[in-house]
Every structure is written in C-alpha cells, then in structure tokens.
Design an enzyme around this catalytic site. Sequence first.
Site, PDB file in Angstrom:
ATOM      1  N   SER A 102       0.798  -1.223   0.000  1.00 53.65           N
ATOM      2  CA  SER A 102       0.000   0.000   0.000  1.00 53.65           C
ATOM      3  C   SER A 102       0.834   1.279   0.000  1.00 53.65           C
ATOM      4  CB  SER A 102      -0.946   0.017   1.207  1.00 53.65           C
ATOM      5  OG  SER A 102      -0.247  -0.167   2.417  1.00 53.65           O
ATOM      6  N   ASP A 161      -2.290   8.754   7.359  1.00 55.50           N
ATOM      7  CA  ASP A 161      -3.288   7.886   8.000  1.00 55.50           C
ATOM      8  C   ASP A 161      -2.639   6.661   8.625  1.00 55.50           C
ATOM      9  OD1 ASP A 161      -2.455   6.552   5.772  1.00 55.50           O
ATOM     10  OD2 ASP A 161      -4.445   6.031   5.031  1.00 55.50           O
ATOM     11  N   HIS A 215      -0.009   5.537   6.795  1.00 59.10           N
ATOM     12  CA  HIS A 215       0.916   5.705   5.680  1.00 59.10           C
ATOM     13  C   HIS A 215       1.456   7.133   5.784  1.00 59.10           C
ATOM     14  CE1 HIS A 215      -2.009   2.626   4.439  1.00 59.10           C
ATOM     15  NE2 HIS A 215      -0.980   2.067   3.802  1.00 59.10           N
TER      16      HIS A 215
END
Length: 333
Positions: free
Chosen positions: A38, A311, A313
């Site tokens: 991600s 978030d 990340h």
Amino acid sequence: MKLLRIVLVLLLPAVSSCLPCRRRDDYDYDSIFSFGDSFADTGNGAVVFAEHSLFSPATKPPYGMTFFGQPTGRNSNGRLIIDFIAEKLGLPFVPPYLAHFVLNTSSSVQLGWFDSLKPSLCSPAQECKDFFHKSLFFMGEFGVNDYSFSVFGKTPLEVRSMVPDVVKTISSATERIIKRDGAKAVVVPGIPPLGCMPPNLAMFPSTDPAGYEPGTGCLRQFNEIAVYHNTLLQDAIKNVQKNHPDVRVIYADFFTPVIRIVQSPGTFGFTSDILRCCCGGGGKYNFNMSAGCGMPGATVCEDPSTHLFWDGHMTEAAYHFIADGWLNSINES
C-alpha cells in the site's frame, strides 16, 4: 509466506510506459514497473476491496486532497514515492494494474499474471527483451504488512524469526525478473521504522517505558525487526548483484529518511508532534481503526505538509523527501 503472496497479488503489476518520452537528465528509462504494497499502490486496493469500505477508505475524501484534488486510491493526501520518481524520469504516473484478487495461489502463479501483461506491451520476444532492458523495476517495499499483521498472535521474537523467509522471497522475486524478464535495473526498497508507525504505536503499546526508544518515542522491538530485515535484505541484494554483474540492483533506504525526520522534525519542516497522523479518528497518535481517515468520526489536520504520517501511511511531503534519496541512489549506482 502467505501474507507476502497476497500483497504481490494486490499490486502485480503497475506499469507506466511512455516509449516516446525522453529522459530529462542522466536517467534513461522508458517505463516503470512497480511491485509493492500500500505504500506504492496507485489504486489497485480500491478495486480489489471495492465492496469492503473498511479496506478501501482511500476512495473517499480527504484522500488525494493536496495534489489530485480527489481520491485516487492512493493511501496519502497526494503523490507517492513512485509518483515523484516517475515525474523526475519524465514518465507518466504509474497506473494500477487491476488484477484479480485470489487467495492461496502460489507466487509463481501470481507472477505469471505479469507474463499475461507482456503481449499488450511488446512483441515479439526480442522486442520485449529490449523493452525490459530500458525499464526500471521496483521490487517492493515488501515486509511491513507481513510483520505488522503477524504481531497479532505472535511474540516479537516469533515475528523476527520470519525475517529470513520474507527476505528470501523478495530476493527470489528479484532474481526471477532478472533471469526471466531481462530486467537490467531493479530497485529493492527496505522497510521504514516499524516502531514509529502510528498503527503499531496505537495497537501495540508497551507497558514498559524501556520498550520505547528515548530519542524517538518509537517502539524499540518493532524498529529492531526493521533494522534486522534491512540488514539481511542488503546482504541478499549484494548476492543478487554478484550473480548478475551486468544488472543494476539498487537498495533504496526507507528507514533512514523516516528516522531522521522523527529525530529532528523541525529541521525538515515538520511538526513536533511527529508520530501523530494528520488524518484519523483520535487518540494519542490520531489512529483509530473504527474511525480511520475517510470514515465518519475522522478529522484532518490543517496543513498535511507539516506531518510525516497521513493515516498511518505517509504524507506527500514525506514521500517527496524519501523519493529524493531514492533517486540519488538510482543515479549513483
């Protein structure tokens, strides 16, 4: 490594091709292929988990607010490391390869999906060989999900024991794209300091003050796992390079730039509350699984550019800083 296989499925592959494009500087690549999780996802997760909003918040505001002006499926407020690198190379942003999501298939089957993409990119075989010789491959980042997810039900020592297998999987995948696909330039990123990441800090707090590093406030054992992973990975990359002296196998440091920001945020223009997410649902680290960024109950900071974490990340500002270091490694290797 089941978790790593799942991640490979999720993002296999993203390709940015621009054959007429010319380099801006000393770089000479016509396309980018990115395998990763991600941290590098430019929109695959949004498709894969389209029916599960809990796993696809990046399809909702305020994701993408800083650069794109709308959500793109990127887990950030704007561009990712791969986006900044593509821009520097004079290539378009890497689009997601909307792969099917299948659990419990072998890594060879999943990597076979890459083969299924080749006919749409090049033919015959000799043309494909030339095409991939002029491509820049990113093998990862891989490992963050494997270790973070495995903490549920495992001790740090047990998680640490997984590291050699995870690193072996990464090096094997790197060997595969060199031997089978003819890659001539492969960037293999390490992992960031796991102990500094808000999700880990929020979900796995230490009851012992000694469990936190005094200079950073990060979880000591998590960071030690990251250092161990990166050390073994660099050794593995050296072996791959030795096996293929005509190929550029480049280690990209994900740990050092992040830890530098955490240790001295003001130096780099970041807020002093450096371990707190810009977008989230409250708590010490502004991270809450039931009210994550993009979900009801979450709030967003006024200026994401002053935050390291978006978030859980990272923010566009952080990714830009990290990308500059990776580009230096690519250029110097």
